[in-house]
Design a protein around this motif. Structure first.
Motif, PDB file in Angstrom:
ATOM      1  N   ALA A 183       0.827  -1.209   0.000  1.00 42.51           N
ATOM      2  CA  ALA A 183       0.000   0.000   0.000  1.00 42.51           C
ATOM      3  C   ALA A 183       0.858   1.254   0.000  1.00 42.51           C
ATOM      4  CB  ALA A 183      -0.934  -0.015   1.208  1.00 42.51           C
ATOM      5  N   LEU A 184       1.963   1.235   0.740  1.00 43.84           N
ATOM      6  CA  LEU A 184       2.837   2.409   0.776  1.00 43.84           C
ATOM      7  C   LEU A 184       3.447   2.682  -0.596  1.00 43.84           C
ATOM      8  CD1 LEU A 184       4.699   2.063   4.208  1.00 43.84           C
ATOM      9  CD2 LEU A 184       2.703   3.454   3.636  1.00 43.84           C
ATOM     10  N   ARG A 185       3.868   1.631  -1.288  1.00 46.12           N
ATOM     11  CA  ARG A 185       4.444   1.828  -2.630  1.00 46.12           C
ATOM     12  C   ARG A 185       3.401   2.402  -3.588  1.00 46.12           C
ATOM     13  NH1 ARG A 185       6.781  -3.306  -1.501  1.00 46.12           N
ATOM     14  NH2 ARG A 185       5.226  -4.331  -2.816  1.00 46.12           N
ATOM     15  N   GLN A 186       2.175   1.904  -3.514  1.00 41.63           N
ATOM     16  CA  GLN A 186       1.121   2.393  -4.404  1.00 41.63           C
ATOM     17  C   GLN A 186       0.829   3.865  -4.145  1.00 41.63           C
ATOM     18  OE1 GLN A 186      -2.145  -0.264  -3.676  1.00 41.63           O
ATOM     19  NE2 GLN A 186      -1.278  -1.931  -4.901  1.00 41.63           N
ATOM     20  N   LEU A 187       0.763   4.254  -2.893  1.00 41.99           N
ATOM     21  CA  LEU A 187       0.475   5.650  -2.572  1.00 41.99           C
ATOM     22  C   LEU A 187       1.654   6.553  -2.905  1.00 41.99           C
ATOM     23  CD1 LEU A 187      -1.484   5.233   0.785  1.00 41.99           C
ATOM     24  CD2 LEU A 187      -2.397   5.861  -1.447  1.00 41.99           C
ATOM     25  N   ALA A 188       2.864   6.077  -2.672  1.00 38.27           N
ATOM     26  CA  ALA A 188       4.040   6.879  -3.033  1.00 38.27           C
ATOM     27  C   ALA A 188       4.091   7.131  -4.532  1.00 38.27           C
ATOM     28  CB  ALA A 188       5.314   6.165  -2.559  1.00 38.27           C
ATOM     29  N   GLN A 189       3.757   6.123  -5.321  1.00 39.48           N
ATOM     30  CA  GLN A 189       3.727   6.293  -6.777  1.00 39.48           C
ATOM     31  C   GLN A 189       2.659   7.283  -7.204  1.00 39.48           C
ATOM     32  OE1 GLN A 189       3.218   2.318  -8.288  1.00 39.48           O
ATOM     33  NE2 GLN A 189       5.288   1.673  -7.710  1.00 39.48           N
ATOM     34  N   ALA A 190       1.576   7.381  -6.423  1.00 44.49           N
ATOM     35  CA  ALA A 190       0.500   8.323  -6.750  1.00 44.49           C
ATOM     36  C   ALA A 190       0.818   9.742  -6.308  1.00 44.49           C
ATOM     37  CB  ALA A 190      -0.807   7.863  -6.096  1.00 44.49           C
ATOM     38  N   GLY A 191       1.893   9.904  -5.518  1.00 48.85           N
ATOM     39  CA  GLY A 191       2.287  11.249  -5.096  1.00 48.85           C
ATOM     40  C   GLY A 191       2.113  11.539  -3.617  1.00 48.85           C
ATOM     41  N   ALA A 192       1.779  10.539  -2.818  1.00 46.95           N
ATOM     42  CA  ALA A 192       1.627  10.758  -1.382  1.00 46.95           C
ATOM     43  C   ALA A 192       2.974  11.048  -0.726  1.00 46.95           C
ATOM     44  CB  ALA A 192       0.981   9.543  -0.733  1.00 46.95           C
ATOM     45  N   GLU A 193       2.953  11.865   0.313  1.00 49.67           N
ATOM     46  CA  GLU A 193       4.141  12.156   1.113  1.00 49.67           C
ATOM     47  C   GLU A 193       4.102  11.265   2.349  1.00 49.67           C
ATOM     48  OE1 GLU A 193       4.400  16.358   1.921  1.00 49.67           O
ATOM     49  OE2 GLU A 193       3.326  16.810   0.061  1.00 49.67           O
ATOM     50  N   ILE A 194       5.013  10.326   2.432  1.00 50.73           N
ATOM     51  CA  ILE A 194       5.019   9.350   3.516  1.00 50.73           C
ATOM     52  C   ILE A 194       6.277   9.543   4.342  1.00 50.73           C
ATOM     53  CG2 ILE A 194       4.949   6.889   4.090  1.00 50.73           C
ATOM     54  CD1 ILE A 194       3.710   6.461   1.264  1.00 50.73           C
ATOM     55  N   HIS A 195       6.102   9.639   5.666  1.00 47.90           N
ATOM     56  CA  HIS A 195       7.239   9.817   6.567  1.00 47.90           C
ATOM     57  C   HIS A 195       7.200   8.752   7.664  1.00 47.90           C
ATOM     58  CE1 HIS A 195       7.463  13.714   4.576  1.00 47.90           C
ATOM     59  NE2 HIS A 195       8.683  13.825   5.061  1.00 47.90           N
ATOM     60  N   LEU A 196       8.394   8.357   8.102  1.00 47.08           N
ATOM     61  CA  LEU A 196       8.548   7.319   9.115  1.00 47.08           C
ATOM     62  C   LEU A 196       9.228   7.908  10.340  1.00 47.08           C
ATOM     63  CD1 LEU A 196       9.789   4.407   6.807  1.00 47.08           C
ATOM     64  CD2 LEU A 196       7.429   5.006   7.426  1.00 47.08           C
ATOM     65  N   LEU A 197       8.593   7.750  11.494  1.00 46.50           N
ATOM     66  CA  LEU A 197       9.127   8.284  12.738  1.00 46.50           C
ATOM     67  C   LEU A 197      10.048   7.253  13.390  1.00 46.50           C
ATOM     68  CD1 LEU A 197       8.632  10.948  14.386  1.00 46.50           C
ATOM     69  CD2 LEU A 197       7.126   9.571  15.850  1.00 46.50           C
ATOM     70  N   PRO A 198      11.242   7.653  13.850  1.00 44.12           N
ATOM     71  CA  PRO A 198      12.149   6.683  14.464  1.00 44.12           C
ATOM     72  C   PRO A 198      11.583   6.038  15.724  1.00 44.12           C
ATOM     73  CG  PRO A 198      13.328   8.686  13.874  1.00 44.12           C
ATOM     74  CD  PRO A 198      11.875   8.973  13.675  1.00 44.12           C
ATOM     75  N   ALA A 199      10.774   6.775  16.483  1.00 45.33           N
ATOM     76  CA  ALA A 199      10.197   6.250  17.720  1.00 45.33           C
ATOM     77  C   ALA A 199       8.952   5.417  17.417  1.00 45.33           C
ATOM     78  CB  ALA A 199       9.842   7.400  18.649  1.00 45.33           C
ATOM     79  N   MET A 200       8.519   4.638  18.418  1.00 44.28           N
ATOM     80  CA  MET A 200       7.274   3.893  18.279  1.00 44.28           C
ATOM     81  C   MET A 200       6.104   4.864  18.362  1.00 44.28           C
ATOM     82  SD  MET A 200       5.309   1.430  17.787  1.00 44.28           S
ATOM     83  CE  MET A 200       3.553   1.194  18.036  1.00 44.28           C
ATOM     84  N   LEU A 201       5.362   4.960  17.286  1.00 48.71           N
ATOM     85  CA  LEU A 201       4.215   5.857  17.166  1.00 48.71           C
ATOM     86  C   LEU A 201       2.935   5.045  17.303  1.00 48.71           C
ATOM     87  CD1 LEU A 201       2.975   8.641  16.318  1.00 48.71           C
ATOM     88  CD2 LEU A 201       3.179   7.847  13.948  1.00 48.71           C
ATOM     89  N   HIS A 202       2.108   5.399  18.289  1.00 44.15           N
ATOM     90  CA  HIS A 202       0.863   4.663  18.527  1.00 44.15           C
ATOM     91  C   HIS A 202      -0.370   5.554  18.361  1.00 44.15           C
ATOM     92  CE1 HIS A 202      -2.086   2.233  20.971  1.00 44.15           C
ATOM     93  NE2 HIS A 202      -1.503   1.269  20.290  1.00 44.15           N
ATOM     94  N   ALA A 203      -0.188   6.809  17.999  1.00 42.86           N
ATOM     95  CA  ALA A 203      -1.295   7.748  17.876  1.00 42.86           C
ATOM     96  C   ALA A 203      -2.135   7.451  16.643  1.00 42.86           C
ATOM     97  CB  ALA A 203      -0.756   9.176  17.803  1.00 42.86           C
ATOM     98  N   LYS A 204      -3.420   7.808  16.709  1.00 41.08           N
ATOM     99  CA  LYS A 204      -4.342   7.631  15.588  1.00 41.08           C
ATOM    100  C   LYS A 204      -5.051   8.965  15.335  1.00 41.08           C
ATOM    101  CE  LYS A 204      -4.575   3.686  18.374  1.00 41.08           C
ATOM    102  NZ  LYS A 204      -3.594   2.850  17.830  1.00 41.08           N
ATOM    103  N   CYS A 205      -4.836   9.525  14.151  1.00 38.88           N
ATOM    104  CA  CYS A 205      -5.404  10.839  13.850  1.00 38.88           C
ATOM    105  C   CYS A 205      -5.553  10.999  12.342  1.00 38.88           C
ATOM    106  CB  CYS A 205      -4.495  11.932  14.415  1.00 38.88           C
ATOM    107  SG  CYS A 205      -5.049  13.621  14.094  1.00 38.88           S
ATOM    108  N   VAL A 206      -6.633  11.632  11.922  1.00 39.13           N
ATOM    109  CA  VAL A 206      -6.856  11.983  10.521  1.00 39.13           C
ATOM    110  C   VAL A 206      -7.349  13.427  10.487  1.00 39.13           C
ATOM    111  CG1 VAL A 206      -8.152  11.509   8.409  1.00 39.13           C
ATOM    112  CG2 VAL A 206      -7.424   9.606   9.874  1.00 39.13           C
ATOM    113  N   ILE A 207      -6.747  14.243   9.637  1.00 39.09           N
ATOM    114  CA  ILE A 207      -7.137  15.652   9.495  1.00 39.09           C
ATOM    115  C   ILE A 207      -7.460  15.903   8.021  1.00 39.09           C
ATOM    116  CG2 ILE A 207      -6.486  18.054   9.910  1.00 39.09           C
ATOM    117  CD1 ILE A 207      -4.226  16.960  11.727  1.00 39.09           C
ATOM    118  N   VAL A 208      -8.606  16.492   7.734  1.00 34.90           N
ATOM    119  CA  VAL A 208      -9.053  16.711   6.364  1.00 34.90           C
ATOM    120  C   VAL A 208      -9.196  18.209   6.094  1.00 34.90           C
ATOM    121  CG1 VAL A 208     -10.838  16.217   4.654  1.00 34.90           C
ATOM    122  CG2 VAL A 208     -10.258  14.494   6.379  1.00 34.90           C
ATOM    123  N   ASP A 209      -8.432  18.691   5.120  1.00 29.98           N
ATOM    124  CA  ASP A 209      -8.497  20.081   4.665  1.00 29.98           C
ATOM    125  C   ASP A 209      -8.234  21.090   5.778  1.00 29.98           C
ATOM    126  OD1 ASP A 209      -8.957  19.481   2.023  1.00 29.98           O
ATOM    127  OD2 ASP A 209     -11.142  19.508   2.217  1.00 29.98           O
TER     128      ASP A 209
END
Length: 368
Positions: A270-296
């Motif tokens: 899924a990450l490869r497909q979205l990256a090819q479509a132009g998504a900006e994907i970042h990976l945090l070095p620490a363990m990230l457990h938060a869940k959040c979605v922000i629209v516009d």
């Protein structure tokens, strides 16, 4: 609905302080629901706060998931019951072979005091979510406290979960007392709009999945998604890819390595497909457990939902939707601060053995 107060907690110390303060604020009844309950320092502080509740005459109910809290000592729950705390396991394994399915788990996290104040978000009740464990720092997570009608909405959801916990309909004498629904708040300065949105087998539709799809098609400028595990279905991946191609800025933030290695393997396609479509994907070095979605930058979701198949289609989940400008801006700033410490994802064409393995892992994504 209008609510009088909203406060987010990104740090573990402030989240624990807000949790204990919420418990201590209860005067008549307190409802606590969690997926993981640990017998550690955090669990002990929660137990002491609940004991204080019982001592001042508060009716206390605790609902824990039977699978998520499989390692919770029975002696701990027996001690809590001895204090006068009502405790139930959600769909217990040995006592529910006919009425429930082991695959259906309650992943909601909330504490409600007197139907007027709620503490919720992504944190379970264990050291790793608040103070750190075994010398490691606490996980990066997100929570909130809201005072207002949102608490009554969440308490009504808790009552339904409480009745469904054994996997069957309770007899009338075991049902929770009716909840007095407070009247909507009159307009006043400082209020904010928030809404409780639950999803799971207790709902006719996959509510949160449908909301995410709708947001993907209607977003005009941007979508921000923060999640520890990313194993979405093909429909959500396609909707986000289409959003990217029509000019929506999609930003996805994940941990570089989560605590579930198989989930990290399963997310790659899924990450490869979205990256090819132009998504900006970042990976945090620490363990990230938060869940959040922000629209516009106009509305946001925060709560227990991971962006994986299990959370989207099987688990009992809950998110709060925030519509206030101040609250959404706080979440945008929080995301920007986290992303500043993350590294860009670089998609690479997999070898055929890896691609086969990724496909095999995705076939069991519902079990991750």
């Amino acid at each position: 609905m209008r609510n009088s107060h909203v406060q987010f907690q990104s740090g573990g110390d402030e989240a624990l302080a807000a949790l204990l303060a919420t418990i201590d604020s209860a005067r008549e009844q307190l409802a606590l629901c969690t997926y993981v309950l640990a017998a550690d320092a955090t669990g002990e502080q929660v137990a002491q706060a609940l004991q204080r509740c019982v001592a001042r005459g508060v009716q206390v109910r605790v609902l824990i998931d039977a699978i998520g809290s499989l390692q919770t000592p029975r002696t701990l729950l027996r001690d809590w019951r001895g204090m006068g705390i009502a405790v139930r396991r959600f769909m217990p394994l040995l006592h529910n072979p006919l009425y429930g399915r082991l695959n259906l788990r309650n992943h909601r996290k909330l504490v409600v005091a007197d139907a007027r104040r709620i503490w919720s978000g992504g944190r379970n009740l264990a050291d790793e979510y608040f103070v750190g464990s075994n010398g490691a720092p606490p996980w990066v997570d997100l929570g909130f406290v809201v005072e207002g009608p949102l608490a009554a909405q969440a308490l009504a959801q808790f009552d339904a979960d409480w009745r469904a916990a054994p996997g069957r309909i309770h007899r009338k004498k075991h049902r929770a007392p009716p909840v007095a629904q407070p009247a909507a708040l009159a307009p006043a300065p400082g209020q904010t709009w928030a809404q409780w949105i639950a999803s799971g087998p207790d709902h006719a539709d996959d509510t949160l999945h449908a909301l995410l799809l709708s947001a993907a098609f209607q977003a005009r400028e941007s979508i921000v998604a923060v999640t520890p595990y990313f194993v979405p279905d093909d429909a959500l991946v396609a909707a986000w890819a289409l959003a990217c191609r029509r000019g929506v800025r999609l930003r996805l933030l994940l941990p570089r390595c989560s605590n579930h290695r198989l989930a990290d393997w399963a997310r790659e396609r899924a990450l490869r497909q979205l990256a090819q479509a132009g998504a900006e994907i970042h990976l945090l070095p620490a363990m990230l457990h938060a869940k959040c979605v922000i629209v516009d930058g106009e509305w946001a979701l925060c709560g227990s939902l991971n962006l994986d198949a299990r959370s989207l289609f099987l688990n009992y989940e809950a998110m709060a939707a925030f519509y206030g400008q101040a609250e959404v801006q706080w979440l945008c700033d929080w995301h920007e601060q986290l992303q500043a410490g993350a590294e860009p994802y670089v998609g690479r064409r997999p070898s055929w053995p890896r691609e086969i393995f990724e496909g095999m892992v995705r076939t069991v994504a519902f079990q991750l």
